[in-house]
Design an enzyme around this catalytic site. Structure first.
Site, PDB file in Angstrom:
ATOM      1  N   ASN A 225     -24.229   2.353 -54.454  1.00  0.00           N
ATOM      2  CA  ASN A 225     -25.623   2.800 -54.643  1.00  0.00           C
ATOM      3  C   ASN A 225     -25.738   4.319 -54.519  1.00  0.00           C
ATOM      4  O   ASN A 225     -26.826   4.871 -54.538  1.00  0.00           O
ATOM      5  CB  ASN A 225     -26.586   2.099 -53.664  1.00  0.00           C
ATOM      6  CG  ASN A 225     -26.340   2.513 -52.224  1.00  0.00           C
ATOM      7  OD1 ASN A 225     -25.419   3.286 -51.936  1.00  0.00           O
ATOM      8  ND2 ASN A 225     -27.150   2.004 -51.313  1.00  0.00           N
TER       9      ASN A 225
ATOM     10  N   ALA B 236     -18.009  -0.725 -49.065  1.00  0.00           N
ATOM     11  CA  ALA B 236     -19.332  -0.096 -48.954  1.00  0.00           C
ATOM     12  C   ALA B 236     -19.873  -0.261 -47.537  1.00  0.00           C
ATOM     13  O   ALA B 236     -19.867  -1.358 -46.987  1.00  0.00           O
ATOM     14  CB  ALA B 236     -20.299  -0.752 -49.945  1.00  0.00           C
TER      15      ALA B 236
ATOM     16  N   TYR C 230     -23.069   1.834 -35.268  1.00  0.00           N
ATOM     17  CA  TYR C 230     -22.108   1.814 -36.384  1.00  0.00           C
ATOM     18  C   TYR C 230     -20.963   0.848 -36.071  1.00  0.00           C
ATOM     19  O   TYR C 230     -20.624  -0.035 -36.868  1.00  0.00           O
ATOM     20  CB  TYR C 230     -21.552   3.223 -36.676  1.00  0.00           C
ATOM     21  CG  TYR C 230     -20.314   3.165 -37.544  1.00  0.00           C
ATOM     22  CD1 TYR C 230     -20.410   2.830 -38.893  1.00  0.00           C
ATOM     23  CD2 TYR C 230     -19.038   3.386 -37.005  1.00  0.00           C
ATOM     24  CE1 TYR C 230     -19.271   2.710 -39.687  1.00  0.00           C
ATOM     25  CE2 TYR C 230     -17.905   3.275 -37.783  1.00  0.00           C
ATOM     26  CZ  TYR C 230     -18.029   2.943 -39.119  1.00  0.00           C
ATOM     27  OH  TYR C 230     -16.900   2.807 -39.896  1.00  0.00           O
TER      28      TYR C 230
ATOM     29  N   ASN D 157      -9.085   6.227 -37.825  1.00  0.00           N
ATOM     30  CA  ASN D 157      -9.272   7.646 -38.176  1.00  0.00           C
ATOM     31  C   ASN D 157      -8.685   8.059 -39.530  1.00  0.00           C
ATOM     32  O   ASN D 157      -7.712   8.805 -39.602  1.00  0.00           O
ATOM     33  CB  ASN D 157      -8.699   8.546 -37.074  1.00  0.00           C
ATOM     34  CG  ASN D 157      -9.520   8.444 -35.800  1.00  0.00           C
ATOM     35  OD1 ASN D 157      -9.313   7.523 -35.004  1.00  0.00           O
ATOM     36  ND2 ASN D 157     -10.473   9.348 -35.607  1.00  0.00           N
TER      37      ASN D 157
ATOM     38  N   ARG E  57      -5.820  11.201 -31.602  1.00  0.00           N
ATOM     39  CA  ARG E  57      -6.318  10.239 -32.579  1.00  0.00           C
ATOM     40  C   ARG E  57      -5.174   9.780 -33.480  1.00  0.00           C
ATOM     41  O   ARG E  57      -4.272  10.539 -33.800  1.00  0.00           O
ATOM     42  CB  ARG E  57      -7.401  10.876 -33.480  1.00  0.00           C
ATOM     43  CG  ARG E  57      -8.724  11.135 -32.766  1.00  0.00           C
ATOM     44  CD  ARG E  57      -9.400   9.828 -32.401  1.00  0.00           C
ATOM     45  NE  ARG E  57     -10.689  10.003 -31.750  1.00  0.00           N
ATOM     46  CZ  ARG E  57     -10.855  10.146 -30.438  1.00  0.00           C
ATOM     47  NH1 ARG E  57      -9.812  10.177 -29.631  1.00  0.00           N
ATOM     48  NH2 ARG E  57     -12.075  10.255 -29.927  1.00  0.00           N
TER      49      ARG E  57
ATOM     50  N   ARG F  91     -18.009  14.260 -25.587  1.00  0.00           N
ATOM     51  CA  ARG F  91     -19.116  13.400 -26.002  1.00  0.00           C
ATOM     52  C   ARG F  91     -18.992  12.042 -25.330  1.00  0.00           C
ATOM     53  O   ARG F  91     -17.881  11.518 -25.197  1.00  0.00           O
ATOM     54  CB  ARG F  91     -19.079  13.263 -27.522  1.00  0.00           C
ATOM     55  CG  ARG F  91     -18.992  14.644 -28.149  1.00  0.00           C
ATOM     56  CD  ARG F  91     -18.606  14.748 -29.572  1.00  0.00           C
ATOM     57  NE  ARG F  91     -17.549  13.962 -30.101  1.00  0.00           N
ATOM     58  CZ  ARG F  91     -17.143  14.061 -31.375  1.00  0.00           C
ATOM     59  NH1 ARG F  91     -17.740  14.908 -32.184  1.00  0.00           N
ATOM     60  NH2 ARG F  91     -16.176  13.316 -31.829  1.00  0.00           N
TER      61      ARG F  91
ATOM     62  N   GLY G  29     -18.897   8.084 -24.560  1.00  0.00           N
ATOM     63  CA  GLY G  29     -18.491   6.899 -25.322  1.00  0.00           C
ATOM     64  C   GLY G  29     -17.302   7.130 -26.230  1.00  0.00           C
ATOM     65  O   GLY G  29     -16.996   6.308 -27.088  1.00  0.00           O
ATOM     66  N   GLU G  30     -16.627   8.278 -26.051  1.00  0.00           N
ATOM     67  CA  GLU G  30     -15.505   8.627 -26.922  1.00  0.00           C
ATOM     68  C   GLU G  30     -14.191   8.298 -26.231  1.00  0.00           C
ATOM     69  O   GLU G  30     -13.989   8.712 -25.097  1.00  0.00           O
ATOM     70  CB  GLU G  30     -15.498  10.147 -27.096  1.00  0.00           C
ATOM     71  CG  GLU G  30     -15.828  10.610 -28.409  1.00  0.00           C
ATOM     72  CD  GLU G  30     -15.263  11.974 -28.743  1.00  0.00           C
ATOM     73  OE1 GLU G  30     -15.120  12.174 -29.924  1.00  0.00           O
ATOM     74  OE2 GLU G  30     -14.990  12.821 -27.884  1.00  0.00           O
TER      75      GLU G  30
HETATM   76  N1  UDP Z   1     -13.471  16.602 -32.556  1.00  0.00           N
HETATM   77  C1  UDP Z   1     -13.439  17.942 -32.179  1.00  0.00           C
HETATM   78  N2  UDP Z   1     -14.387  18.780 -32.700  1.00  0.00           N
HETATM   79  C2  UDP Z   1     -15.345  18.373 -33.554  1.00  0.00           C
HETATM   80  C3  UDP Z   1     -15.382  17.015 -33.936  1.00  0.00           C
HETATM   81  C4  UDP Z   1     -14.435  16.157 -33.418  1.00  0.00           C
HETATM   82  O1  UDP Z   1     -12.584  18.359 -31.401  1.00  0.00           O
HETATM   83  O2  UDP Z   1     -16.193  19.199 -33.962  1.00  0.00           O
HETATM   84  C5  UDP Z   1     -12.467  15.681 -32.001  1.00  0.00           C
HETATM   85  C6  UDP Z   1     -13.087  14.506 -31.231  1.00  0.00           C
HETATM   86  O3  UDP Z   1     -13.199  14.811 -29.848  1.00  0.00           O
HETATM   87  C7  UDP Z   1     -12.073  13.402 -31.450  1.00  0.00           C
HETATM   88  C8  UDP Z   1     -11.416  13.739 -32.781  1.00  0.00           C
HETATM   89  O4  UDP Z   1     -11.774  15.091 -33.072  1.00  0.00           O
HETATM   90  O5  UDP Z   1     -11.076  13.434 -30.462  1.00  0.00           O
HETATM   91  C9  UDP Z   1     -11.865  12.841 -33.905  1.00  0.00           C
HETATM   92  O6  UDP Z   1     -13.263  12.857 -33.948  1.00  0.00           O
HETATM   93  P1  UDP Z   1     -14.021  12.067 -35.085  1.00  0.00           P
HETATM   94  O7  UDP Z   1     -15.483  12.208 -34.814  1.00  0.00           O
HETATM   95  O8  UDP Z   1     -13.473  12.470 -36.394  1.00  0.00           O
HETATM   96  O9  UDP Z   1     -13.516  10.561 -34.858  1.00  0.00           O
HETATM   97  P2  UDP Z   1     -13.704   9.554 -33.625  1.00  0.00           P
HETATM   98  O10 UDP Z   1     -13.991  10.365 -32.376  1.00  0.00           O
HETATM   99  O11 UDP Z   1     -14.825   8.662 -34.007  1.00  0.00           O
HETATM  100  O12 UDP Z   1     -12.391   8.854 -33.504  1.00  0.00           O
END
Ligand code: UDP
Length: 331
Positions: free
Chosen positions: A35, A80, A147, A176, A215, A267, A269-270
């Site tokens: 879409n 999608a 999400y 990732n 990651r 952040r 919950g990461e």
């Molecule tokens: N990250 C970072 N700077 C940013 C965005 C992300 O250092 O501006 C780091 C984040 O802490 C994580 C990794 O990059 O360890 C991947 O983040 P992303 O949001 O791509 O994926 P997710 O955290 O959902 O696995």
């Protein structure tokens, strides 16, 4: 293998468009249903004269509309979805509608058309903050934000259709994914898009925390290949991780990309680490990734001009964009 008829939902998106490229290269017919809410026609512009590609603008939630395109289809790849964390916290209903209702509708169309294989693009975010590394498929499920929850609910639906209606479903949990055409506009999203835009604009990389978090960065063509390998298999009702076989720190990424750093807060919950246990997919599908992290980063740098017009994320803009993330997910 002879030429097959395939549907790729979300085929104009980042991962979907790479999958479309590989299916077309293998000589298959591909109907893309998108879409264009986040997918972009530019992602497929290089295929516009390919007679094996049909590009249909339609919404996956409208089963009566999309079912027309499922007649005589062999393989369905359901890619999608709405992605990204912050907008999913702000607009959970949109995420539920696309990722859950949308999956329901694609499953129903597939069931009625008696398709031969259904590949679902699931997400490693279902594991939340895992307690086992590398993380196997039977690790506990802890979605941390809408999400992740909606992608997991989509997977539950797909597996349920596999069990009840004997739809031949395979669910692949992607870790990732990165590569050319990763989103370049819109909301604050995956790290490669953020860093490449910062590099192209000569600004420092916004490293979260101290950059030691890691990651399982998986290159998009390897993911596309895993989808096709799964479609060719005789598996049904299986869930498999798709990962690179390793995990890489943000500091290492910055070393490879070269440039200055500015630090931004961690952040909520990461996870500190994402790292797929890929034993299952290696065993059942004999699939292995082929692009190393170093090669993948080099390819990204060769495509850096894709990020010339992308939004530039500064620490201040990130702080504003992630307010709801901190507001709702801080313990
Ligand atoms: N990250 C970072 N700077 C940013 C965005 C992300 O250092 O501006 C780091 C984040 O802490 C994580 C990794 O990059 O360890 C991947 O983040 P992303 O949001 O791509 O994926 P997710 O955290 O959902 O696995």
């Amino acid at each position: 293998m002879s030429e097959l008829k395939t549907v790729v939902t979300g085929g104009a998106g980042f991962i979907g468009s790479h999958l479309v490229d590989e299916l077309l290269a293998d000589g298959h017919q591909v109907t893309v249903i998108d879409n264009f809410s986040t997918g972009r026609p530019e992602n497929l512009v290089h295929q516009k004269d390919n007679p094996n590609l049909s590009l249909i603008e339609a919404d996956i939630t409208e089963e009566e509309t999309i079912i027309t395109y499922f007649k005589d289809i062999d393989w369905v790849f359901h890619m999608a979805a709405l992605a990204d964390i912050v907008p999913s916290i702000q607009h959970p209903q949109d995420y539920f509608r696309t990722n859950v209702d949308g999956t329901f509708s694609v499953l129903e169309a597939s069931r009625k058309a008696k398709i031969k294989r259904f590949v679902y693009a699931a997400s490693s975010s279902s594991y939340g903050i895992p307690d086992v590394y590398p993380t196997p498929e039977n690790a506990s499920i802890h979605p941390e934000y809408p999400y992740a929850l909606t992608k997991y609910l989509g997977e539950c639906l797909a597996l349920h259709w596999g069990r009840v209606y004997k739809l031949p479903v395979v669910s692949l949990r992607f870790f990732n994914v990165y590569g050319p055409r990763a989103r370049t506009s819109g909301t604050y999203g995956a790290v490669f898009g953020v860093f490449l835009s910062q590099k192209v604009h000569g600004k420092p990389y916004t490293v979260v925390g101290d950059g030691t978090q890691t990651r399982d960065f998986t290159f998009v063509t390897d993911v596309a290949n895993a989808c096709i390998t799964a479609a060719k298999s005789n598996l049904s009702c299986e869930v498999m991780n798709v990962g690179s076989g390793n995990t890489y720190s943000i500091n290492h990424l910055v070393e490879l990309m070269e440039g200055d750093i500015t630090y931004i807060p961690k952040r909520p919950g990461e996870p500190e680490c994402t790292y797929a246990d890929t034993t299952k997919i290696q065993k059942l599908l004999e699939w292995k990734p082929s692009v190393s992290f170093e090669e993948g980063v080099k390819i990204m740098l060769e495509h850096i001009n894709e990020w010339e017009n992308a939004p530039l994320w500064t620490p201040k803009k990130i702080e504003n964009a992630t307010k709801d993330w901190f507001k709702y997910l801080s313990k």
